[in-house]
Design an enzyme around this catalytic site. Structure first.
Site, PDB file in Angstrom:
ATOM      1  N   SER A 256       0.843  -1.195   0.000  1.00 41.54           N
ATOM      2  CA  SER A 256       0.000   0.000   0.000  1.00 41.54           C
ATOM      3  C   SER A 256       0.882   1.249   0.000  1.00 41.54           C
ATOM      4  CB  SER A 256      -0.872   0.013   1.242  1.00 41.54           C
ATOM      5  OG  SER A 256      -0.041   0.196   2.371  1.00 41.54           O
ATOM      6  N   LYS A 257       0.213   2.411  -0.057  1.00 39.00           N
ATOM      7  CA  LYS A 257       0.960   3.685  -0.056  1.00 39.00           C
ATOM      8  C   LYS A 257       1.842   3.790   1.187  1.00 39.00           C
ATOM      9  CE  LYS A 257      -1.199   7.046  -2.963  1.00 39.00           C
ATOM     10  NZ  LYS A 257      -2.644   7.239  -3.089  1.00 39.00           N
TER      11      LYS A 257
END
Ligand code: GLU
Length: 493
Positions: A256-257
């Site tokens: 994920s980010k």
């Protein structure tokens, strides 16, 4: 090689940065095309204007070029099936949409957003599968034509079969079957006249003669839509391959980010152009990502050429791979050591220049054998070799004294070392190391203490490539001058 030449496309949307997942897809596309003597095509899927990011297309092109994944057809180089940017192909999608409507395979839908939303809420409440309620599917075609002629805003929806099942085969996952009752009348053409991904990608794949579709597994749920559309139009079906997403380094959950940001703090990144700036080599990155989804021996070191010779789609695997940056460092270091000295010098030079050093090419080439084994990334050359390009080094006085010795004792030691070195006509390992060692050992000093002070004196830093080899490159005169200056510094402490 028995496979027919494949026509394979890498079809990114210019909606963000080029990440490792895209790079791996492009790499497999490239390998399949090269392996079969086919063509590798870059197609830019830019019909989602809300998510469009200016500059993203260029970053993709730069990323592919840096990785060495040269494409045969693409928006900037053209080709026989162009244009290769979807916004430049809108007439073609409109033509297909019209044909689908004409043949009763699709229909215009005039339902407004608020009505669709109400419908959705109702289905959610009743725990039904979310799908368009079919109002406009039941509309009389003549009425629909009248409403279009009157300028009423509408989309074009695909008429999904209501009963039965749809089966499609992914080469890594085998046949998958969906109940048609769960499929939606997907929008093919939006009210602005631009296609959705579903129509655009399928039409382009058909018109561009694409034989294999390699894409992310996030498209697997859309596969029944795509095969129904293709089959309705009687187009040949490509071979499907849906690659699994990468997992976080922990192996738990998708990357994920947040993990991306964590990686950057550590000198790693999931973005291709970042990796370039962080000192990774295309060879290292390619070797790392090629094995994340390809069931060959885990740690095989391969160049792009070797990958091309060994690649077969039969070995692609659907099991998701976790991002392991330690492996990236390993592959990067390994490939750095496979480069010729000239090549490596050319690649580390920009990092040294960027760090503010004025690099002399001949001198840099001499330092390569000394630093090569120590580099995990190209920018490691800055701490290891930067001092070679300084006229004067500035050792921190506090770092000069050897462990357990006072500044005065340390000064005395390098005064003696200076005497021994001054007597030599040339300072290199063979000439300088044995007498210094002998002298230190006779005095009951450890070699580490003696060489440690000299290292800081001559290189200005506590960690450096091998001391005497470094001295040989720096040159006798400069070495002696630097030792004299270190003695002064120690005397002042
Ligand atoms: N434009 C799609 C994406 O970026 C491409 C998927 C495909 O390769 O068909 O996800």
């Amino acid at each position: 090689m028995t496979e027919k030449p494949a026509r394979v496309r890498f079809a990114p949307s210019p909606t963000g940065r080029m990440h490792l997942g895209s790079a791996r897809t492009a790499l497999y596309d490239y390998l399949l095309a090269r392996r079969t003597g086919g063509k590798f095509i870059l197609r830019i899927e830019d019909t989602d204007r809300k998510r469009f990011v200016p500059g993203a297309e260029q970053e993709l092109i730069d990323g592919l070029r840096w990785l060495g994944l040269e494409y045969d057809e693409g928006p900037d180089i053209g080709g026989p099936f162009g244009p290769y940017r979807q916004t430049e192909r809108r007439e073609s999608y409109q033509k297909w949409a019209a044909e689908l409507v004409e043949r009763g395979l699709a229909y215009p839908c005039f339902c407004a957003a608020d009505k669709l939303e109400k419908n959705r809420q109702e289905q959610l409440k009743q725990k039904l599968s979310l799908r368009y309620d079919g109002t406009c599917r039941r509309l009389d075609p003549d009425e629909a034509r009248r409403r279009i002629a009157a300028g009423e805003k509408h989309v074009i929806r695909f008429k999904m079969p209501y009963d039965g099942q749809t089966t499609a085969s992914d080469i890594m996952r085998g046949p998958i079957t969906w109940d048609n009752a769960g499929l939606d009348d997907t929008v093919l053409l939006k009210s602005d006249g631009l296609p959705t991904y579903h129509l655009a990608a399928m039409a382009d794949d058909y018109e561009m003669g694409i034989t294999h579709v390699i894409r992310g597994s996030e498209w697997l749920p859309s596969l029944p839509v795509h095969v129904n559309l293709i089959r309705a139009l009687g187009w040949p079906e490509p071979v499907w391959m849906h690659l699994s997403v990468f997992l976080k380094p922990s192996g738990k959950g998708k990357m994920s980010k947040r993990e991306g940001a964590e990686a950057l703090k550590d000198g790693h990144s999931i973005f291709v152009t970042d990796l370039q700036k962080l000192g990774y080599t295309p060879e290292g990155v390619l070797n790392w990502i090629v094995l994340m989804g390809w069931g060959v021996a885990e740690d095989d070191v391969m160049t792009l050429h070797e990958m091309t010779q060994r690649f077969t789609i039969d070995h692609l695997t659907a099991s998701p791979a976790a991002i392991n940056f330690a492996k990236l460092d390993h592959f990067n270091g390994t490939h750095i050591r496979l480069l010729t000295a000239e090549d490596l010098a050319g690649r580390v030079k920009p990092f040294l220049t960027e760090a503010g050093f004025r690099v002399d090419d001949a001198l840099l080439l001499k330092t390569i054998p000394l630093i090569r084994e120590r580099l995990a990334t190209l920018d490691d050359a800055v701490p290891f070799a930067g001092f070679f390009f300084l006229e004067n080094v500035n050792p921190l006085p506090a770092e000069l004294p050897a462990a357990g010795l006072s500044p005065a004792q340390s000064a005395e030691i390098i005064r003696q070392a200076l005497k021994i070195l001054s007597a030599l006509t040339e300072i290199n390992h063979a000439a300088a190391e044995p007498p210094l060692r002998q002298w230190a050992e006779a005095r009951g000093l450890t070699v580490n203490q003696t060489f440690g002070i000299l290292r800081v004196a001559v290189t200005g830093q506590k960690v450096s490539p091998p001391l005497f080899e470094s001295m040989a490159i720096i040159g006798r005169e400069t070495v002696l001058k630097r030792i004299e200056r270190a003695i002064e510094l120690l005397e002042k402490m």
